[in-house]
Structure formats: C-alpha cells, structure tokens
Design an enzyme around this catalytic site. Structure first.
Site, mmCIF file in Angstrom:
data_model
loop_
_atom_site.group_PDB
_atom_site.id
_atom_site.type_symbol
_atom_site.label_atom_id
_atom_site.label_comp_id
_atom_site.label_asym_id
_atom_site.label_seq_id
_atom_site.Cartn_x
_atom_site.Cartn_y
_atom_site.Cartn_z
ATOM 1 N N LYS A 189 -99.174 17.997 -55.827
ATOM 2 C CA LYS A 189 -98.627 19.274 -54.601
ATOM 3 C C LYS A 189 -99.734 20.450 -54.710
ATOM 4 O O LYS A 189 -99.999 20.982 -53.668
ATOM 5 C CB LYS A 189 -97.269 19.716 -54.611
ATOM 6 C CG LYS A 189 -96.856 20.245 -55.877
ATOM 7 C CD LYS A 189 -96.977 21.684 -55.987
ATOM 8 C CE LYS A 189 -96.735 22.178 -57.437
ATOM 9 N NZ LYS A 189 -96.782 23.696 -57.455
ATOM 10 N N THR A 246 -94.952 25.407 -52.385
ATOM 11 C CA THR A 246 -96.375 25.626 -52.677
ATOM 12 C C THR A 246 -97.164 25.856 -51.504
ATOM 13 O O THR A 246 -97.968 26.789 -51.590
ATOM 14 C CB THR A 246 -96.740 24.731 -53.651
ATOM 15 O OG1 THR A 246 -95.979 24.359 -54.726
ATOM 16 C CG2 THR A 246 -98.267 25.270 -54.436
#
Ligand SMILES: NC(=O)c1ccc[n+]([C@@H]2O[C@H](COP(=O)([O-])OP(=O)(O)OC[C@H]3O[C@@H](n4cnc5c(N)ncnc54)[C@H](O)[C@@H]3O)[C@@H](O)[C@H]2O)c1
Length: 329
Positions: A189, A246
């Site tokens: 990610k 994120t």
C-alpha cells in the site's frame, strides 16, 4: 508480567511503547542503535524529530544496549525494512527467553526480496513471528486515538499472546491466520500511497485518487494471491484499511514524498527531505517480485519508471489512462 523489548526508537517503536505501557502488567524497554537518540529520549521523553509533541510514558525505559533483550518475553521490531536483517542478526544471541517476535515494519528485505517476517525467521529461526499491521499512524496510536489492527501468525497462540499483551481501550487487536497476506498488504500500500501523492502533486482530484486506490488494491491482491496469500485478507484492516489511511492522510510520509515528486522534486531529493519512505524501496522490490511471479502491476511499473528511470509523472499517468480498454473484473 510481560517484559517487552522494542527495537527502534522512531515513530512507530515509540507509539507501540506508549500502547504497551498502558497495560499495567507490562515492563517496556525501547532500544536504539543510536546513543544520541536514546540520550535525547531520556532527557526529553519525546522524540522531537520523529514524533514531536508526544510525551513517552514514564513507564518506558530506554537503552542502547541490545544485550538487555535477554530478559524479554516479546521482542518487537519497529525498524525500517532496510535494517531489519542486520538488527535481527544482532539481537539473535539475546532471544533465549523470548516467546515470540513481533514485526511492525512494512516492506521487503531488499537484498533477498523476502518478507520482513521471513527475514526475521531466517535470522532467529526458533521463535514464532507475529505480524502486527493495519491502519495505524504512529502520531495517532501514540496519543490514544482509537485504532484497530491485526496480529497475524501461523502460530495461533502467539497471535493471541500479542492480542492479550497489547490491547488497550483505544487499541483494538484482531487475530489473523494469514500473516503473509497481512504483511504484503501493509508493504504494497505504500507504493500506491506514493502514487496517490504524485497524482495530488500533479493537481489531480479525488476521482483520480479513488481510481488509483481501487486499481491499486486490485494489483496488490493479484500479487499477494500469486505469492500464496488469501484474497479476503486484502479486504480487511491490513489491506483496504491501511490503503485508505495511507493514501488520504498527510501523516503518510509516502504520500508526502509523492506530492513533492508530482510537484517536480526529484525522487531522491523527495526521499531525502521526508526521511523513512518505505514505498520508495518497496516499489523497487515489488517491481522485481512482480516480474518473478509474472504478475501484471501497471501502477507499480509506472511508479518504478518515475522513481528509478527518470520518467515524467504526467506521461506515466497518461499511459496508465490509455492502456487497452478492458473489463473491470
Ligand atoms: N510511522 C508509522 O506510522 C508506522 C506505522 C506502522 C508501521 N510502520 C513501519 O514501522 C517501520 C519503522 O517506521 P518508523 O515510522 O518508526 O520509522 P522512523 O524513521 O520514525 O524510525 C526509525 C528508527 O529505526 C531505527 N533505525 C534507523 N536506522 C537504523 C539502523 N541502521 N540500524 C538500527 N536501527 C535503525 C532508529 O531507532 C530510528 O529512529 C517502517 O517499516 C514503517 O513502515 C510505521
């Protein structure tokens, strides 16, 4: 009573120290390889560069002496991926009393392209490893903002031990049985977050970020499943959950580095400016791993071209949008 020894006194090592210190029966020690970092922590009870404004619990002890790990029941790695193997080698002689090792690092060992938990297990072969991962910015964990993560291991009793030892009223831990999937989601990610930052830096909008996140999740899961992870893990906290936090938060150093790159700063300068940018290293590793597995990862490949081959970010975005038309699923 659990003796907890945390390796790494950066943002996440200290955040986990504050969490562990909330549990009365825990003894918590944080180690750093750098004496000046430890001296400053003893003096200020704050890491002014890595976690400014956050006081570290009076219960937490600090040391630069790795031999003190020998009394630990649980050893936690809060070390950036590039240094996990060397720190694992150094701590190995002091792990006799340790029941399990926890990895919170997100990335791959660059020299072998292996997962960090696998790297730790290679260096410390006789101890179960638990992956602790999920949407958990250190800045929020450290001050008790409600957070949920997963402790995943092939050894169910170790995952349970981590759940019992680190759970607090604000830090909820689920156990999991797919450590590989949890770790792959957490590592990859960061690549997508860097890409999301690049798009933001280029002046794109919310639609672009949502498309990048969704197609990013598709390629993360594609590689993860090829590597032996379970598809459903990528819809959980360590996959989708961590991707959302994120790609959308300014706490993310990956996203912030991406924004600078989108604005025209070179990749190496952006990484120098921001500090620990795991997505940069992970992109290089994932690019090679995807090749090895024969898995298509267009966003990772595009970002690799920007970060390591001097490609223009705007051109790469154009290329991604003009790939051959296809079905979504
Ligand atoms: N910061 C977060 O919110 C967060 C959340 C979850 C997981 N993580 C992961 O935790 C890991 C550590 O990240 P961080 O944010 O704490 O990084 P950081 O840059 O804040 O701190 C890294 C710490 O690692 C240690 N270190 C650095 N170089 C070293 C070396 N050569 N040898 C030994 N020790 C060294 C030092 O104590 C340093 O302070 C990363 O893999 C990251 O992806 C971070």
């Amino acid at each position: 009573m659990s003796n907890i020894f945390i390796l790494g006194s950066g943002s996440f090592g200290l955040a986990i120290a504050n969490i562990a210190a909330c549990v009365e029966s825990n003894n918590v020690t944080v180690w750093s390889a750098f004496k000046d970092e430890i001296d400053a922590l003893i003096k200020d009870r704050e890491h002014k560069q890595k976690l400014p404004g956050v006081k570290i619990s009076e219960k937490v002890r600090f040391t630069d002496d790795i031999t003190k790990a020998q009394n630990a029941d649980i050893i936690v790695f809060g070390i950036p991926s590039s240094f996990v193997r060397s720190v694992a080698k150094n701590v190995k002689p002091y792990t006799d009393n340790c029941k399990c090792i926890v990895n919170t690092g997100k990335g791959f060992d660059e020299s072998t392209l292996k997962l960090l938990s696998v790297t730790i297990a290679e260096e410390i072969p006789d101890k179960p490893v638990v992956v602790l991962s999920g949407p958990s910015h250190a800045e929020e964990v450290a001050i008790g903002i409600p957070t949920a993560v997963v402790a995943a291991s092939d050894d169910a009793s170790s995952a349970q031990l981590v759940q019992d030892t680190f759970s607090t009223p604000t830090f909820r831990i689920y156990t999991g049985t797919d450590p590989k999937g949890c770790e792959i989601g957490g590592a990859l990610k960061n690549i997508i977050a860097l890409g999301a930052g690049v798009c933001d830096g280029l002046g794109c909008g919310d639609n672009t970020r949502a498309a990048l996140m969704t197609r990013g999740m598709t390629e993360i899961a594609r590689l993860g499943v090829a590597m032996g992870a379970k598809t459903e893990t990528f819809a959980g906290l360590t996959g989708l959950g961590d991707l959302i936090v994120t790609c959308t938060s300014m706490h993310s150093r990956n996203r912030r580095a991406g924004i600078l790159i989108g604005q025209g700063v070179s990749a190496t300068d952006a990484v120098k400016q921001i500090g620990t940018v795991e997505g940069y290293h992970c992109c290089k590793a994932a690019h090679q791993i995807a090749k090895n597995y024969g898995v298509e990862m267009p966003i990772t490949e595009g970002l690799y071209a920007v970060l390591f081959e001097g490609a223009d970010a705007k051109d790469i975005l154009g290329k991604l949008l003009s790939r051959p038309q296809k079905k979504e699923i």
